[in-house]
Scaffold this active site. Structure first.
Site, short mmCIF file in Angstrom:
data_model
loop_
_atom_site.label_atom_id
_atom_site.label_comp_id
_atom_site.label_asym_id
_atom_site.label_seq_id
_atom_site.Cartn_x
_atom_site.Cartn_y
_atom_site.Cartn_z
N ASP A 106 0.85 -1.18 0.00
CA ASP A 106 0.00 0.00 0.00
C ASP A 106 0.91 1.25 0.00
O ASP A 106 1.86 1.32 -0.77
CB ASP A 106 -0.95 -0.07 1.21
CG ASP A 106 -2.00 1.02 1.23
OD1 ASP A 106 -2.92 0.98 0.41
OD2 ASP A 106 -1.89 1.92 2.09
N TYR A 218 -2.03 11.59 1.79
CA TYR A 218 -2.78 11.83 0.56
C TYR A 218 -2.68 13.28 0.10
O TYR A 218 -2.72 13.57 -1.10
CB TYR A 218 -4.25 11.46 0.76
CG TYR A 218 -4.46 9.98 0.99
CD1 TYR A 218 -4.80 9.13 -0.05
CD2 TYR A 218 -4.29 9.43 2.26
CE1 TYR A 218 -4.98 7.77 0.15
CE2 TYR A 218 -4.47 8.07 2.48
CZ TYR A 218 -4.81 7.25 1.42
OH TYR A 218 -4.97 5.90 1.64
N HIS A 273 -6.69 -6.89 -0.41
CA HIS A 273 -5.65 -5.87 -0.33
C HIS A 273 -4.65 -6.07 0.80
O HIS A 273 -3.51 -5.63 0.69
CB HIS A 273 -6.32 -4.50 -0.18
CG HIS A 273 -5.40 -3.34 -0.28
ND1 HIS A 273 -4.47 -3.20 -1.31
CD2 HIS A 273 -5.26 -2.24 0.50
CE1 HIS A 273 -3.81 -2.07 -1.15
NE2 HIS A 273 -4.27 -1.47 -0.06
#
Length: 294
Positions: A106, A218, A273
């Site tokens: 990730d 982010y 994931h």
């Protein structure tokens, strides 16, 4: 949090060190050549707790909490890939190692990529798992479009987390419910996200500055795009193992790294994931094979 032990049954060793304008918490376990494990969002070093016992028989495992995550400090800035990669290299220096392998999943894969790009002479091998780089797919997959919806790749959270203040306002006080629901929706086997994991990440993300730090990763997108595009010009010289989940981004992990190298290997698992939680044995075996000396 469950107690985590190495292959011989000894508890992992915890450490803290001040470096690069912050303070990093990390664990070390095992013996052999150093192998750095970098977690993603919203996780901590504890994401690796099911693979550390297996990996530690072959490597000196170094698993930090990325700045702002877990029990590391939460400074106001420095959540871009270049700054985080500098944290990692200074941590490895502190522990007395020169060359090392690095594994990321990730966002941890993005940070591992940045370490390899900025210090290629020190990274022996890179494992890039289940991630999209800014500038090479992350923004594209975040668009609300008929194509993304049809392909099941609408990563709505990328845009949501990028918005200042609103995610913190809406998620504060609901960390356990939010992270549990979000992470289980990204898995093939939701039972892999156990209560100990949810409790740990709810605890750390609900600490002062916890959500802000997570979302700051982010919010560094434009800095990160500039960095990743600059890396494409020079590429990566070390062998790269890409790992994908059949029920998440799968071979896209390989596609990402092929922008930077022709020496790219791909392994896929039948999971979602959270590779280290859903397929810990298979992941450990794959990493041991790739990072062990020939």
């Amino acid at each position: 949090m469950l107690e985590v032990k190495d292959f011989a049954g000894a508890p992992v060793t915890h450490g803290r060190v001040s470096l690069n304008g912050t303070r990093i918490h990390y664990v070390v376990a095992g013996q052999g050549e150093p192998l750095v494990l970098l977690h993603g969002v919203p996780k901590s070093w504890y994401y690796w707790h099911r693979v550390i016992p297996m990996l530690s028989e072959h490597f000196t495992v170094i698993a930090p909490d990325i700045r702002g995550f877990g029990d590391s400090f939460r400074p106001q800035s420095g959540y871009d890939m270049e700054t985080v990669s500098e944290d990692i290299i200074q941590l490895v220096d502190h522990l007395g190692f020169d060359k090392f392998g690095v594994v990321g999943e990730d966002w941890g894969a993005c940070f591992a990529f940045a370490v390899a790009a900025r210090y290629p002479e020190r990274v022996t091998k890179l494992s890039f798992g289940e991630s999209l780089l800014p500038g090479f797919g992350l923004e594209d997959w975040s668009h609300l479009s008929p194509e993304n919806r049809a392909l099941g790749r609408f990563l709505w959270h990328v845009s949501f987390f990028h918005v200042p203040d609103f995610p913190e306002m809406l998620i504060s006080g609901k960390e356990a419910a939010f992270w549990s629901t979000w992470m289980k929706n990204e898995t093939y086997d939701p039972a892999a996200i156990t209560d100990d994991c949810v409790d740990e990440w709810a605890r750390t993300s609900s600490a002062p500055g916890g959500l802000r730090a997570i979302f700051s990763v982010y919010r560094a997108t434009w800095e990160n795009i500039k960095f990743t595009q600059s890396v494409q010009e020079k590429g990566l010289p070390m062998p790269i193992l890409t790992i994908g989940a059949e029920y998440f981004i799968a071979e896209e992990a390989r596609n990402q790294m092929q922008h930077f190298s022709s020496n790219v290997e791909y392994v896929g698992f039948d999971c979602g994931h959270s590779l280290a939680l859903e397929r810990p044995v298979e992941l450990a075996e794959t990493l041991i094979k790739f990072f062990s000396p020939a």
